[in-house]
Design an enzyme around this catalytic site. Structure first.
Site, short mmCIF file in Angstrom:
data_model
loop_
_atom_site.label_atom_id
_atom_site.label_comp_id
_atom_site.label_asym_id
_atom_site.label_seq_id
_atom_site.Cartn_x
_atom_site.Cartn_y
_atom_site.Cartn_z
N HIS A 12 37.05 36.55 37.33
CA HIS A 12 38.43 36.99 37.58
C HIS A 12 39.45 35.95 37.10
O HIS A 12 40.26 35.46 37.88
CB HIS A 12 38.62 37.30 39.08
CG HIS A 12 39.69 38.32 39.34
ND1 HIS A 12 39.57 39.32 40.27
CD2 HIS A 12 40.92 38.51 38.77
CE1 HIS A 12 40.67 40.05 40.27
NE2 HIS A 12 41.50 39.58 39.36
N ASP B 137 35.31 40.89 33.99
CA ASP B 137 36.06 39.77 34.58
C ASP B 137 36.18 40.00 36.08
O ASP B 137 36.68 39.13 36.80
CB ASP B 137 37.45 39.68 33.94
CG ASP B 137 38.24 38.47 34.44
OD1 ASP B 137 37.68 37.35 34.38
OD2 ASP B 137 39.37 38.64 34.93
N LYS C 270 51.15 48.43 31.57
CA LYS C 270 51.59 47.24 30.84
C LYS C 270 50.43 46.60 30.06
O LYS C 270 50.57 46.27 28.90
CB LYS C 270 52.20 46.22 31.82
CG LYS C 270 53.51 46.70 32.43
CD LYS C 270 54.07 45.73 33.43
CE LYS C 270 53.34 45.69 34.75
NZ LYS C 270 53.36 46.93 35.54
N ILE C 271 49.30 46.43 30.73
CA ILE C 271 48.19 45.71 30.10
C ILE C 271 47.45 46.59 29.09
O ILE C 271 47.15 46.17 27.97
CB ILE C 271 47.22 45.18 31.19
CG1 ILE C 271 47.96 44.16 32.08
CG2 ILE C 271 45.97 44.55 30.56
CD1 ILE C 271 47.23 43.78 33.35
N GLU D 143 33.01 40.98 44.44
CA GLU D 143 33.33 39.60 44.02
C GLU D 143 33.91 38.73 45.13
O GLU D 143 33.86 37.50 45.05
CB GLU D 143 34.29 39.62 42.83
CG GLU D 143 35.69 40.12 43.19
CD GLU D 143 36.62 40.16 41.98
OE1 GLU D 143 36.25 40.71 40.94
OE2 GLU D 143 37.74 39.61 42.09
N SER E 224 39.93 44.83 35.22
CA SER E 224 40.93 45.34 36.19
C SER E 224 40.53 45.09 37.63
O SER E 224 41.03 44.18 38.26
CB SER E 224 41.19 46.82 35.92
OG SER E 224 41.96 46.93 34.74
N ARG E 225 39.65 45.90 38.17
CA ARG E 225 39.14 45.69 39.53
C ARG E 225 37.68 46.11 39.55
O ARG E 225 37.30 47.14 38.96
CB ARG E 225 39.92 46.52 40.56
CG ARG E 225 41.29 45.95 40.92
CD ARG E 225 41.21 44.61 41.65
NE ARG E 225 42.52 44.04 41.99
CZ ARG E 225 43.21 43.21 41.23
NH1 ARG E 225 42.73 42.82 40.06
NH2 ARG E 225 44.37 42.73 41.65
N ASP F 157 45.37 58.52 30.67
CA ASP F 157 46.20 58.05 31.78
C ASP F 157 46.75 59.29 32.48
O ASP F 157 47.00 60.30 31.83
CB ASP F 157 47.37 57.18 31.24
CG ASP F 157 48.04 56.35 32.33
OD1 ASP F 157 47.99 55.11 32.26
OD2 ASP F 157 48.60 56.95 33.28
P1 NAD Z 1 50.30 49.21 35.45
O1 NAD Z 1 50.70 49.71 36.78
O2 NAD Z 1 51.35 48.80 34.48
O3 NAD Z 1 49.38 50.32 34.72
C1 NAD Z 1 48.35 51.02 35.37
C2 NAD Z 1 48.20 52.37 34.65
O4 NAD Z 1 47.10 53.06 35.28
C3 NAD Z 1 49.43 53.27 34.77
O5 NAD Z 1 49.83 53.73 33.49
C4 NAD Z 1 48.94 54.43 35.65
O6 NAD Z 1 49.55 55.67 35.33
C5 NAD Z 1 47.46 54.44 35.34
N1 NAD Z 1 46.67 55.10 36.38
C6 NAD Z 1 46.75 54.95 37.71
N2 NAD Z 1 45.86 55.74 38.33
C7 NAD Z 1 45.20 56.41 37.34
C8 NAD Z 1 44.14 57.35 37.34
N3 NAD Z 1 43.60 57.81 38.47
N4 NAD Z 1 43.69 57.80 36.15
C9 NAD Z 1 44.25 57.37 34.99
N5 NAD Z 1 45.27 56.48 34.92
C10 NAD Z 1 45.73 56.00 36.10
O7 NAD Z 1 49.29 48.04 35.73
P2 NAD Z 1 48.91 46.83 34.77
O8 NAD Z 1 49.90 45.73 34.95
O9 NAD Z 1 48.64 47.34 33.39
O10 NAD Z 1 47.56 46.32 35.46
C11 NAD Z 1 46.41 47.15 35.52
C12 NAD Z 1 45.43 46.53 36.50
O11 NAD Z 1 44.90 45.32 35.96
C13 NAD Z 1 46.05 46.07 37.84
O12 NAD Z 1 46.19 47.14 38.74
C14 NAD Z 1 45.07 45.04 38.33
O13 NAD Z 1 44.11 45.67 39.14
C15 NAD Z 1 44.41 44.55 37.04
N6 NAD Z 1 44.71 43.13 36.77
C16 NAD Z 1 43.68 42.26 36.65
C17 NAD Z 1 43.94 40.91 36.38
C18 NAD Z 1 42.82 39.89 36.20
O14 NAD Z 1 43.09 38.68 36.28
N7 NAD Z 1 41.60 40.29 35.94
C19 NAD Z 1 45.26 40.48 36.28
C20 NAD Z 1 46.29 41.41 36.40
C21 NAD Z 1 46.01 42.74 36.64
#
Ligand code: NAD
Length: 333
Positions: free
Chosen positions: A297, A260, A155-156, A265, A235-236, A175
């Protein structure tokens, strides 16, 4: 009336949860400390606990919650790497998350960090306030015509890709589940991860933390990256090997790094430690590079995201109270 203990509560959580709850029969217990095995007795009398990214819900903690009759863990975040889902299932504790809150909040923050870092706005802001109007050292580069690499097109990542396309960048992606139709319609090209690292001027991470993605950015990846490239991680923290990152920064190889999130952290981000001696040497080192930008974060922190998170949190709490199914797509198993 259902009782919910809310951990690691910040003022904005309290406001937005109470607003979303309206007249719902929820007895909130707002607690400002984190939930962990040691603090789990504080959940006594609660039907559900509401937690965030830094509450480590390991087996010990979940056993303590189950022993007190807690039936539901509601994560008010998307990532769930901090919860032992196997243990939760065995203990018959349901776990839900805020899966679908504004992905724009996070993608836009990644781009905000990129623009700030590239155009040295953080340094210019401080200079001008000190009446230093000199420009030396503030040269950036046009994003137009450069290559962006998106690691993770969920999504992001997809939204970040769209914004960067809007700047006139060539966008590459990697991906494990590539989405060919989306890529075709947006003019994004999937490549393997080494090509992504090698060709990107800007590399942005949008992956969950899993055993497979831990340190996905390691010494080898950093070696492959272009000299002067910018790395963005919203992300993390554990996606990036910090020791290797610091070496790449010290060598002058990387043009900039925006974080971020940070590997260690927990216990630091979200706390006001001003006036205290920072104990984390790697974080302290990162903070003194002029080309490193760190936010604590906060990528999720928009009105829209908070309201989405609170709405789904309240819906899932009321689903437990009224014996209804949880919101579709939010249950973790
Ligand atoms: P999502 O589940 O929609 O997308 C994650 C993508 O990563 C998927 O398309 C998946 O196929 C891909 N993926 C998973 N494992 C993989 C790998 N080993 N190699 C390649 N691609 C891989 O998640 P999202 O909503 O887009 O969020 C992504 C991440 O952002 C979350 O998991 C979270 O950790 C982080 N996040 C951070 C904040 C913040 O405030 N900083 C807020 C929301 C989310």
């Amino acid at each position: 009336m259902i009782t919910v203990a809310v951990y690691d509560t910040k003022p904005y959580d309290r406001v937005s949860l109470q607003k979303a709850a309206k007249d719902a029969e929820i007895q909130w217990r707002f607690l400002d400390f984190r939930l962990m095995a040691e603090t789990a007795p504080s959940a006594a009398g609660s039907d559900a606990v509401c937690v965030f990214v830094h509450d480590p819900l390991d087996r010990r903690c979940l056993e303590a919650l189950a022993g007190q009759g807690v039936k539901l863990v509601v994560l008010r975040c998307a990532g769930f790497n901090n919860v032992d889902l196997v243990a939760a299932k065995e203990l018959k504790i349901a776990v839900t998350r805020a899966a679908d809150y504004s992905p724009y909040a996070v993608a836009e923050h990644a781009v905000a960090l990129l623009l700030t870092l590239n155009r040295k706005i953080h340094r210019a802001y401080n200079r001008v306030r000190d009446q230093n109007f000199a420009l030396a050292g503030l040269v950036g580069f046009d994003l137009h015509g450069k290559t962006a690499g998106i690691l993770g097109t969920g999504k992001i990542g997809k939204i970040a890709a769209g914004i960067l396309k809007g700047f006139g960048m060539r966008v590459l992606a990697y991906d494990t589940f590539p989405q060919a139709d989306w890529a075709k319609s947006c003019g994004v090209e999937y490549v393997d991860i080494d090509v992504l690292a090698r060709e990107s001027d800007v590399l942005s991470l949008h992956l969950p933390l899993t055993p497979k993605t831990k340190f996905i950015i390691h010494r080898g990846t950093l070696d492959l990256m272009k000299a002067g490239a910018i790395l963005i991680n919203v992300s993390r923290g554990k996606l990036v090997d910090t020791a290797a990152l610091i070496d790449a920064l010290k060598s002058g190889k990387l043009g900039g790094v925006a974080l971020d999130v940070y590997e260690e952290e927990e216990g630091v981000f979200y706390e006001d430690l001003s006036g205290m001696v920072l104990q984390d040497d790697e974080l302290a080192r990162l903070l003194v590079f002029p080309n490193v930008l760190v936010t604590a974060h906060q990528a999720f922190l928009t009105e829209e995201a908070l309201s989405d998170i609170s709405r789904v949190t309240v819906e899932n709490i009321m689903a437990l109270a009224e014996g209804r199914p949880f919101v579709k797509g939010t249950v973790l198993e």
